[in-house]
Design a protein around this motif. Structure first.
Motif, mmCIF file in Angstrom:
data_model
loop_
_atom_site.group_PDB
_atom_site.id
_atom_site.type_symbol
_atom_site.label_atom_id
_atom_site.label_comp_id
_atom_site.label_asym_id
_atom_site.label_seq_id
_atom_site.Cartn_x
_atom_site.Cartn_y
_atom_site.Cartn_z
ATOM 1 N N ARG A 158 26.040 -11.097 -14.643
ATOM 2 C CA ARG A 158 26.246 -12.552 -14.268
ATOM 3 C C ARG A 158 24.697 -12.919 -13.752
ATOM 4 N NH1 ARG A 158 25.902 -15.256 -8.691
ATOM 5 N NH2 ARG A 158 25.922 -17.201 -9.572
ATOM 6 N N ILE A 159 24.285 -11.872 -12.735
ATOM 7 C CA ILE A 159 22.814 -12.169 -11.948
ATOM 8 C C ILE A 159 21.823 -11.927 -13.321
ATOM 9 C CG2 ILE A 159 21.051 -11.250 -10.174
ATOM 10 C CD1 ILE A 159 23.921 -10.433 -8.625
ATOM 11 N N LEU A 160 21.956 -11.050 -13.909
ATOM 12 C CA LEU A 160 20.656 -10.968 -14.964
ATOM 13 C C LEU A 160 20.901 -11.823 -16.135
ATOM 14 C CD1 LEU A 160 21.003 -6.920 -14.836
ATOM 15 C CD2 LEU A 160 19.066 -8.366 -14.031
ATOM 16 N N SER A 161 21.786 -12.514 -16.060
ATOM 17 C CA SER A 161 21.848 -13.313 -17.591
ATOM 18 C C SER A 161 21.268 -14.847 -17.295
ATOM 19 C CB SER A 161 23.312 -13.882 -17.464
ATOM 20 O OG SER A 161 23.667 -14.907 -16.667
ATOM 21 N N ASP A 199 17.935 -20.805 -8.004
ATOM 22 C CA ASP A 199 19.117 -20.606 -8.867
ATOM 23 C C ASP A 199 19.016 -20.796 -10.345
ATOM 24 O OD1 ASP A 199 21.524 -20.477 -6.447
ATOM 25 O OD2 ASP A 199 19.690 -21.352 -5.906
ATOM 26 N N MET A 200 18.017 -19.919 -10.903
ATOM 27 C CA MET A 200 17.789 -20.244 -12.287
ATOM 28 C C MET A 200 17.813 -18.845 -13.007
ATOM 29 S SD MET A 200 14.508 -22.633 -11.995
ATOM 30 C CE MET A 200 13.502 -21.597 -11.235
ATOM 31 N N GLY A 201 18.553 -18.812 -14.004
ATOM 32 C CA GLY A 201 18.434 -17.568 -14.947
ATOM 33 C C GLY A 201 17.386 -17.630 -15.672
ATOM 34 N N VAL A 216 14.963 -5.715 -10.066
ATOM 35 C CA VAL A 216 15.737 -5.433 -11.234
ATOM 36 C C VAL A 216 16.420 -4.014 -11.015
ATOM 37 C CG1 VAL A 216 16.081 -5.032 -13.647
ATOM 38 C CG2 VAL A 216 14.756 -6.995 -12.833
ATOM 39 N N GLU A 217 15.409 -3.180 -10.513
ATOM 40 C CA GLU A 217 16.054 -1.582 -10.349
ATOM 41 C C GLU A 217 17.147 -1.748 -9.144
ATOM 42 O OE1 GLU A 217 16.669 2.046 -11.531
ATOM 43 O OE2 GLU A 217 15.731 0.537 -12.608
ATOM 44 N N MET A 218 16.838 -2.282 -8.042
ATOM 45 C CA MET A 218 17.562 -2.226 -6.880
ATOM 46 C C MET A 218 19.095 -2.769 -7.511
ATOM 47 S SD MET A 218 15.592 -3.333 -3.492
ATOM 48 C CE MET A 218 17.068 -3.658 -2.436
ATOM 49 N N ILE A 256 18.019 -27.487 -14.957
ATOM 50 C CA ILE A 256 17.613 -25.857 -14.981
ATOM 51 C C ILE A 256 18.820 -25.096 -15.435
ATOM 52 C CG2 ILE A 256 16.317 -25.962 -12.898
ATOM 53 C CD1 ILE A 256 18.682 -25.063 -11.032
ATOM 54 N N SER A 257 18.825 -23.729 -15.622
ATOM 55 C CA SER A 257 19.809 -22.882 -15.952
ATOM 56 C C SER A 257 20.539 -22.105 -15.081
ATOM 57 C CB SER A 257 19.108 -21.788 -17.209
ATOM 58 O OG SER A 257 20.058 -21.165 -17.733
ATOM 59 N N HIS A 258 21.536 -22.093 -14.860
ATOM 60 C CA HIS A 258 22.389 -21.657 -13.685
ATOM 61 C C HIS A 258 23.930 -21.823 -13.958
ATOM 62 C CE1 HIS A 258 22.839 -19.591 -10.192
ATOM 63 N NE2 HIS A 258 23.384 -20.466 -9.409
ATOM 64 N N ASP A 259 24.732 -21.026 -13.530
ATOM 65 C CA ASP A 259 26.254 -21.140 -13.793
ATOM 66 C C ASP A 259 26.818 -22.286 -12.833
ATOM 67 O OD1 ASP A 259 26.195 -19.647 -11.429
ATOM 68 O OD2 ASP A 259 27.526 -18.013 -12.073
ATOM 69 N N ALA A 260 26.213 -23.510 -13.203
ATOM 70 C CA ALA A 260 26.988 -24.558 -12.450
ATOM 71 C C ALA A 260 26.942 -25.753 -13.279
ATOM 72 C CB ALA A 260 25.952 -25.158 -11.259
ATOM 73 N N LYS A 261 27.960 -26.781 -13.025
ATOM 74 C CA LYS A 261 28.209 -27.905 -13.918
ATOM 75 C C LYS A 261 27.071 -28.610 -14.552
ATOM 76 C CE LYS A 261 32.714 -28.489 -11.973
ATOM 77 N NZ LYS A 261 33.602 -28.174 -13.345
#
Length: 266
Positions: free
Chosen positions: A185-188, A144-146, A170-172, A120-125
């Protein structure tokens, strides 16, 4: 027949129990050992029945209790090598013979459960999701996926139960208190899925066999349970899915387990 409960889901900790009559596993153990034991007790399950802990990625909210549970109950911990390298300093020493390393994409067996990991795509190794099979019954965990590409969708399609991230509105998020770098980072592509994106993915992976969808990892600051549920339900119904009739749509919680639910292939 497979039973499962999302014991906790969110930035404060994540853990999912999946079990048959003879095998019980956790997908992630991101709370303290005592918190996981308490959550399991609330649904009538003892932690000493666990046969394995499988890890999605090395962030603390997914691994915090893995080491203590492994040492206390002699439970093997399963993860890929990069995840182990990233979490070793958090979980501490795992006893010899209780550290199980796999390659992403491998199929493995724990008792009468078969697990397939997928990237999956996430900011982990080297983060992964899981499809867990008991016979032809399939439970998929995808949090936990972008973003989700076609290959990921192919892995989770036709699940009897699906636990999928609906992290933020997204708006919140845009107008909320987070600093800009964190919002980026969250939106990436390595961040988290929005309610809308989760719903769009669901329109492509829900089938006649799907019995329950659980919205997971909701942000306390950038989402609300009622909003997540309403947004996803609305988009699904616009695409002619009969939520509540063909399948259930449920919320998960950061501080209490979902009911222990049984599922089997229709």
């Amino acid at each position: 027949m497979v039973r499962y409960s999302v014991l906790a889901s969110g930035s404060t900790g994540n853990a999912i129990l999946i079990q048959t009559d003879t095998t019980s596993i956790l997908v992630d153990a991101g709370l303290s050992g005592k918190q996981i034991e308490k959550a399991m007790h609330e649904i009538g399950v003892s932690a000493d029945c666990l046969d394995g802990i499988v890890i999605t990625h090395e962030h603390q909210d997914h691994v915090k209790g893995a080491g203590i549970l492994s040492r206390r109950y002699k439970i093997p911990v399963f993860c890929n090598q990069k995840t182990w390298d990233g979490m070793e300093h958090i979980v501490g020493e795992i006893k010899t013979g209780y550290q199980e390393i796999f390659c992403t994409g491998d199929r493995m067996e724990i008792g009468n459960l078969a697990l397939e990991s997928f990237a999956i795509s996430h900011d982990a190794k080297d983060p992964v999701g899981y499809c867990v099979f008991a016979g032809n019954t399939k439970i998929s965990v995808a949090t936990d996926m972008g973003y989700v590409n076609a290959k990921m969708k192919q892995r989770i399609i036709d699940s009897d139960a699906l636990i999928i991230e609906a992290n933020h509105d997204v708006e919140m998020l845009r107008i909320g208190p987070y600093p800009w770098h964190l919002k980026q980072r969250i939106l990436s592509d390595h961040g988290h899925l929005s309610n809308e994106t989760a719903a769009e993915i669901l329109t492509e992976v829900i089938t006649a066999n799907t019995q329950c969808v659980h919205l997971a990892h909701l942000s306390a600051e950038n989402n609300m349970p009622v909003l997540a549920h309403m947004t996803v339900k609305t988009i699904l119904e616009q695409e002619q899915f009969k939520v509540g009739q063909e399948f259930d749509l449920e919320i998960t919680y950061p501080d209490k387990p979902t009911k222990l639910r049984s599922v089997r292939r229709r």
